[in-house]
Design a protein around this motif. Structure first.
Motif, PDB file in Angstrom:
ATOM      1  N   UNK A 169       0.857  -1.182   0.000  1.00 59.78           N
ATOM      2  CA  UNK A 169       0.000   0.000   0.000  1.00 59.78           C
ATOM      3  C   UNK A 169       0.894   1.233   0.000  1.00 59.78           C
ATOM      4  N   UNK A 170       0.575   2.190  -0.843  1.00 61.45           N
ATOM      5  CA  UNK A 170       1.368   3.417  -0.948  1.00 61.45           C
ATOM      6  C   UNK A 170       0.546   4.582  -0.420  1.00 61.45           C
ATOM      7  N   UNK A 171       0.583   4.773   0.900  1.00 60.71           N
ATOM      8  CA  UNK A 171      -0.169   5.849   1.510  1.00 60.71           C
ATOM      9  C   UNK A 171       0.643   7.137   1.593  1.00 60.71           C
ATOM     10  N   UNK A 172      -0.020   8.207   1.946  1.00 57.10           N
ATOM     11  CA  UNK A 172       0.645   9.505   2.029  1.00 57.10           C
ATOM     12  C   UNK A 172       1.643   9.554   3.173  1.00 57.10           C
ATOM     13  N   UNK A 173       1.235   9.037   4.341  1.00 57.75           N
ATOM     14  CA  UNK A 173       2.087   9.107   5.521  1.00 57.75           C
ATOM     15  C   UNK A 173       2.708   7.777   5.894  1.00 57.75           C
TER      16      UNK A 173
ATOM     17  N   UNK B   5       3.501   3.810   4.167  1.00 57.18           N
ATOM     18  CA  UNK B   5       3.466   2.841   3.079  1.00 57.18           C
ATOM     19  C   UNK B   5       4.084   1.542   3.575  1.00 57.18           C
ATOM     20  N   UNK B   6       3.714   0.427   2.925  1.00 52.98           N
ATOM     21  CA  UNK B   6       4.324  -0.833   3.342  1.00 52.98           C
ATOM     22  C   UNK B   6       4.418  -1.806   2.182  1.00 52.98           C
ATOM     23  N   UNK B   7       5.356  -2.731   2.316  1.00 52.58           N
ATOM     24  CA  UNK B   7       5.493  -3.887   1.432  1.00 52.58           C
ATOM     25  C   UNK B   7       5.499  -5.112   2.328  1.00 52.58           C
ATOM     26  N   UNK B   8       4.597  -6.052   2.055  1.00 51.53           N
ATOM     27  CA  UNK B   8       4.367  -7.202   2.931  1.00 51.53           C
ATOM     28  C   UNK B   8       4.553  -8.463   2.097  1.00 51.53           C
ATOM     29  N   UNK B   9       5.655  -9.171   2.292  1.00 49.36           N
ATOM     30  CA  UNK B   9       5.936 -10.409   1.576  1.00 49.36           C
ATOM     31  C   UNK B   9       5.712 -11.600   2.499  1.00 49.36           C
ATOM     32  N   UNK B  10       4.996 -12.605   2.021  1.00 48.67           N
ATOM     33  CA  UNK B  10       4.707 -13.793   2.814  1.00 48.67           C
ATOM     34  C   UNK B  10       5.319 -15.026   2.158  1.00 48.67           C
ATOM     35  N   UNK B  11       5.932 -15.877   3.001  1.00 51.14           N
ATOM     36  CA  UNK B  11       6.615 -17.073   2.523  1.00 51.14           C
ATOM     37  C   UNK B  11       6.227 -18.272   3.396  1.00 51.14           C
ATOM     38  N   UNK B  12       6.302 -19.461   2.807  1.00 47.45           N
ATOM     39  CA  UNK B  12       6.117 -20.665   3.605  1.00 47.45           C
ATOM     40  C   UNK B  12       7.177 -20.711   4.704  1.00 47.45           C
ATOM     41  N   UNK B  13       6.769 -21.055   5.913  1.00 43.11           N
ATOM     42  CA  UNK B  13       7.707 -21.200   7.013  1.00 43.11           C
ATOM     43  C   UNK B  13       8.353 -22.577   7.014  1.00 43.11           C
ATOM     44  N   UNK B  14       9.185 -22.829   8.011  1.00 40.46           N
ATOM     45  CA  UNK B  14       9.899 -24.102   8.088  1.00 40.46           C
ATOM     46  C   UNK B  14       8.974 -25.251   8.445  1.00 40.46           C
TER      47      UNK B  14
ATOM     48  N   UNK C  43       7.842  -7.713   6.630  1.00 40.70           N
ATOM     49  CA  UNK C  43       7.150  -6.437   6.448  1.00 40.70           C
ATOM     50  C   UNK C  43       8.138  -5.280   6.496  1.00 40.70           C
ATOM     51  N   UNK C  44       8.143  -4.476   5.463  1.00 43.81           N
ATOM     52  CA  UNK C  44       8.889  -3.222   5.447  1.00 43.81           C
ATOM     53  C   UNK C  44       7.876  -2.092   5.358  1.00 43.81           C
ATOM     54  N   UNK C  45       7.903  -1.193   6.314  1.00 43.43           N
ATOM     55  CA  UNK C  45       6.987  -0.069   6.245  1.00 43.43           C
ATOM     56  C   UNK C  45       7.739   1.235   6.386  1.00 43.43           C
ATOM     57  N   UNK C  46       7.178   2.274   5.775  1.00 43.00           N
ATOM     58  CA  UNK C  46       7.831   3.563   5.627  1.00 43.00           C
ATOM     59  C   UNK C  46       6.925   4.638   6.213  1.00 43.00           C
ATOM     60  N   UNK C  47       7.433   5.314   7.235  1.00 43.29           N
ATOM     61  CA  UNK C  47       6.646   6.327   7.942  1.00 43.29           C
ATOM     62  C   UNK C  47       7.190   7.705   7.608  1.00 43.29           C
ATOM     63  N   UNK C  48       6.306   8.587   7.202  1.00 35.80           N
ATOM     64  CA  UNK C  48       6.728   9.929   6.818  1.00 35.80           C
ATOM     65  C   UNK C  48       7.165  10.728   8.040  1.00 35.80           C
ATOM     66  N   UNK C  49       8.340  11.285   7.961  1.00 40.57           N
ATOM     67  CA  UNK C  49       8.887  12.161   8.997  1.00 40.57           C
ATOM     68  C   UNK C  49       9.289  13.474   8.330  1.00 40.57           C
TER      69      UNK C  49
ATOM     70  N   UNK D 116       9.991  15.774   5.681  1.00 44.89           N
ATOM     71  CA  UNK D 116      10.192  15.675   4.240  1.00 44.89           C
ATOM     72  C   UNK D 116      10.827  14.361   3.795  1.00 44.89           C
ATOM     73  N   UNK D 117      10.912  13.394   4.701  1.00 47.60           N
ATOM     74  CA  UNK D 117      11.507  12.111   4.333  1.00 47.60           C
ATOM     75  C   UNK D 117      10.722  10.976   4.972  1.00 47.60           C
ATOM     76  N   UNK D 118      11.063   9.758   4.614  1.00 46.42           N
ATOM     77  CA  UNK D 118      10.402   8.575   5.155  1.00 46.42           C
ATOM     78  C   UNK D 118      11.422   7.735   5.912  1.00 46.42           C
ATOM     79  N   UNK D 119      10.996   7.241   7.070  1.00 45.52           N
ATOM     80  CA  UNK D 119      11.844   6.359   7.856  1.00 45.52           C
ATOM     81  C   UNK D 119      11.369   4.933   7.662  1.00 45.52           C
ATOM     82  N   UNK D 120      12.324   4.025   7.414  1.00 43.71           N
ATOM     83  CA  UNK D 120      11.978   2.636   7.115  1.00 43.71           C
ATOM     84  C   UNK D 120      12.132   1.756   8.354  1.00 43.71           C
ATOM     85  N   UNK D 121      11.166   0.826   8.519  1.00 42.99           N
ATOM     86  CA  UNK D 121      11.230  -0.171   9.584  1.00 42.99           C
ATOM     87  C   UNK D 121      10.995  -1.540   8.965  1.00 42.99           C
ATOM     88  N   UNK D 122      11.719  -2.538   9.445  1.00 43.60           N
ATOM     89  CA  UNK D 122      11.564  -3.909   8.955  1.00 43.60           C
ATOM     90  C   UNK D 122      11.252  -4.834  10.123  1.00 43.60           C
ATOM     91  N   UNK D 123      10.269  -5.712   9.910  1.00 44.09           N
ATOM     92  CA  UNK D 123       9.921  -6.671  10.943  1.00 44.09           C
ATOM     93  C   UNK D 123       9.557  -8.011  10.323  1.00 44.09           C
TER      94      UNK D 123
END
Length: 247
Positions: free
Chosen positions: A158-162, A164-173, A182-188, A190-197
């Protein structure tokens, strides 16, 4: 599962979640099986369902493993002018409550975050001890179809204004498990801060849950599919369980 920074964008990512359907299902089943007003909401997250039930007059206690999630939940309850007790606690090791509860709920496939079979059974036994005789347990889980066909191998974005995220799902072990990267980007400013979980879930055949409930001394009342009164079928994505602690 500790949600860390994910807690602060969780409500944005869950904006289209059917919370009203969960609320309706809970109230319907509590009424149908003559449960009382005192609810324990396990893995309550940011308190969305806790708040909705409290607004309907229920006495709600919320439990979550994530301190950050509970911080959001407490703020939400405060802003709504509601008295809800929130505690940081593991659903496998519930303790310290003065009284037992009329109902325990585990919504939003939260039980699927327990990755070991023994942990699922331990949580069910823990819930049994917290219920009054005649009290009910309500929970929903992702089916194997949902995990294997609708999640694994798919990407959601989803590409939101404040936010955005990219959510990839894979078979587990393990069989029936899925890894969500999940990588999501939070607007701060004039830039976006990235978080990965990384979030991991695991589910099992419905018959396995039924056996665990029986072994934990519950009486199984019903299993339904996808917010309906229908029985689960091959393409059911979410199964709903209602079980009772015998009087």
């Amino acid at each position: 599962m500790m949600y860390e920074s994910f807690a602060y964008v969780y409500d944005y990512l869950m904006d289209e979640a059917p919370y009203e359907q969960w609320k309706k299902w809970i109230i319907t089943k509590m009424t149908e099986y003559s449960s009382g007003q005192k609810i324990l909401d396990l893995a309550c997250g940011t308190g969305e369902i806790s708040v909705r039930l409290a607004r309907e007059g229920f006495e709600v206690t919320g439990i979550d493993l994530s301190e950050d999630m509970l911080t959001v939940a407490q703020q939400k309850a405060f802003e709504a002018g509601l008295q809800i007790s929130f505690f940081q606690m593991d659903m496998r090791e519930l303790s310290g409550f003065e009284d037992q509860f009329d109902s325990v709920i585990i919504c939003c496939d939260s039980l699927n975050y327990l990755l070991a079979e023994e942990d699922v059974f331990k949580a069910l036994k823990s819930v049994y001890r917290q219920l009054k005789p005649g009290g009910i347990l309500l929970f929903d889980i992702h089916t194997l179809y949902k995990v294997n066909e609708r999640f694994a191998g798919h990407t959601f974005a989803d590409n939101g204004k404040d936010v955005s995220y990219i959510w990839n799902s894979f078979h587990g072990k393990e069989a029936g498990s899925v890894d969500h990267e999940i990588s999501f980007f939070i607007r701060q400013n004039d830039c976006y801060e990235r978080y990965d979980e990384l979030h991991q879930q695991r589910t099992y055949p419905l018959e396995r849950y039924k056996k665990w409930l029986m072994d934990a001394q519950f009486q199984l009342l019903e299993v339904t599919a996808d917010f309906t009164e229908n029985k689960p079928e091959d393409f059911t994505e979410r199964a709903f369980f209602v079980a009772k602690k015998p009087s």
